[in-house]
Write a protein that holds these residues in place. Structure first.
Motif, PDB file in Angstrom:
ATOM      1  N   ASP A 109     -28.331  64.324  40.030  1.00 49.48           N
ATOM      2  CA  ASP A 109     -29.951  64.589  40.190  1.00 49.48           C
ATOM      3  C   ASP A 109     -30.773  65.499  40.835  1.00 49.48           C
ATOM      4  N   GLY A 110     -30.934  66.495  40.351  1.00 50.06           N
ATOM      5  CA  GLY A 110     -32.118  67.407  41.447  1.00 50.06           C
ATOM      6  C   GLY A 110     -33.228  67.160  41.315  1.00 50.06           C
ATOM      7  N   GLU A 111     -33.712  67.068  42.693  1.00 51.19           N
ATOM      8  CA  GLU A 111     -35.418  66.865  42.514  1.00 51.19           C
ATOM      9  C   GLU A 111     -35.878  68.294  43.327  1.00 51.19           C
ATOM     10  N   VAL A 112     -37.143  69.120  42.865  1.00 50.45           N
ATOM     11  CA  VAL A 112     -37.615  69.524  44.242  1.00 50.45           C
ATOM     12  C   VAL A 112     -38.583  68.694  44.399  1.00 50.45           C
ATOM     13  N   THR A 113     -38.753  68.484  46.535  1.00 50.83           N
ATOM     14  CA  THR A 113     -39.228  67.795  46.591  1.00 50.83           C
ATOM     15  C   THR A 113     -40.434  68.428  48.030  1.00 50.83           C
ATOM     16  N   TYR A 114     -40.155  70.149  48.114  1.00 50.19           N
ATOM     17  CA  TYR A 114     -41.249  70.204  48.650  1.00 50.19           C
ATOM     18  C   TYR A 114     -41.442  71.518  48.523  1.00 50.19           C
ATOM     19  N   ARG A 115     -42.952  72.243  48.078  1.00 48.67           N
ATOM     20  CA  ARG A 115     -43.026  73.591  47.621  1.00 48.67           C
ATOM     21  C   ARG A 115     -43.855  74.364  48.768  1.00 48.67           C
ATOM     22  N   SER A 116     -43.364  75.639  49.194  1.00 46.06           N
ATOM     23  CA  SER A 116     -45.223  76.338  50.147  1.00 46.06           C
ATOM     24  C   SER A 116     -44.317  77.557  50.100  1.00 46.06           C
ATOM     25  N   PRO A 117     -45.519  78.682  50.713  1.00 46.58           N
ATOM     26  CA  PRO A 117     -44.940  79.421  51.129  1.00 46.58           C
ATOM     27  C   PRO A 117     -43.718  80.397  51.976  1.00 46.58           C
ATOM     28  N   GLN A 118     -43.604  79.375  52.745  1.00 43.44           N
ATOM     29  CA  GLN A 118     -42.564  78.988  53.900  1.00 43.44           C
ATOM     30  C   GLN A 118     -41.535  79.040  52.719  1.00 43.44           C
TER      31      GLN A 118
END
Length: 240
Positions: A109-118
């Protein structure tokens, strides 16, 4: 002259828009119970091809290794091949031991835990059971540069690894003292000194610190995970 300058400016803006980096994610699912029980659920990147291909290839290679236990970077293989291999190994096991009731399982199971421009931070949780006393669970964070699709190393992420280590060690000591009687940090690390976790990730709440089973001693009975707010560690990080 002014019209010429305006035309050039518009052209430059159009070129810039065409080259704008875009990374979005959808959910990819592979599931079968024809033999072993297998469920793969993980993020799939789409957008700027060169970047998303790198992200997807990195995740795919890792998942294949988790399923088939391979240490080789076999980029020619795909996930369906890995699933087929796992199923064939299970069928061979059942043929060799027809009386066993043991069912092989693999859940990812995978998930995107955080996104930012960096940074893009993705967690992949794997559970694998191939007939032992119990299955094995492992969590791995992947931290990507959204502009290139390349993975960040700890050196890329940390400006002061020693300072962050001291914060993590202090937090662990507090947890160990509150959860166990007369335990010290060396007990948690098999008689050795504190060591930095093998994987760290990002979330909206802060920096995720995670120790998988066998990184720490059995007092933890599994995964040790906690989040430190960015306000407490931002001066140790190159990327927030």
């Amino acid at each position: 002259m002014k019209k010429a300058r305006l035309t050039i400016l518009i052209l430059l803006l159009l070129i810039s828009c065409k080259k704008k980096v875009q990374v979005d994610f959808s959910e990819d699912i592979i599931e079968t119970s024809e033999g072993a029980d297998i469920v793969l659920n993980f993020p799939k990147a789409a957008g700027t091809k060169e970047i998303t291909d790198r992200i997807n290839q990195t995740l795919k290679n890792y998942i294949i290794k988790q399923i088939n236990g391979s240490e080789n970077d076999d980029t020619d293989r795909n996930l369906k091949d890995a699933v087929a291999t796992f199923n064939n190994d299970y069928k061979t096991f059942k043929n060799d031991f027809p009386d066993t009731a043991q069912q092989w399982e693999v859940f990812i199971d995978g998930e995107v835990t955080y996104r930012s421009p960096q940074i893009i931070s993705i967690a992949i949780t794997s559970y694998l059971d191939t007939g032992g006393a119990h299955g094995n669970t492992n969590v791995r964070f992947f931290n990507f540069d959204p502009k290139t699709g390349e993975q960040y190393t700890k050196k890329n992420l940390l400006s002061n690894a020693q300072g962050l280590s001291e914060v993590i060690e202090k937090r662990l000591k507090e947890d160990i003292q509150s959860d166990s009687d007369n335990n010290v940090i060396k007990d948690a690390f098999f008689g050795k000194d504190f060591h930095f976790p093998e994987t760290i990730g990002y979330s909206a709440e802060g920096l995720i610190i995670l120790y998988n089973p066998y990184e720490m001693a059995s007092y933890a009975q599994g995964i040790v995970e906690f989040t430190i707010p960015f306000s407490e560690v931002k001066h140790f990080l190159k990327i927030n």
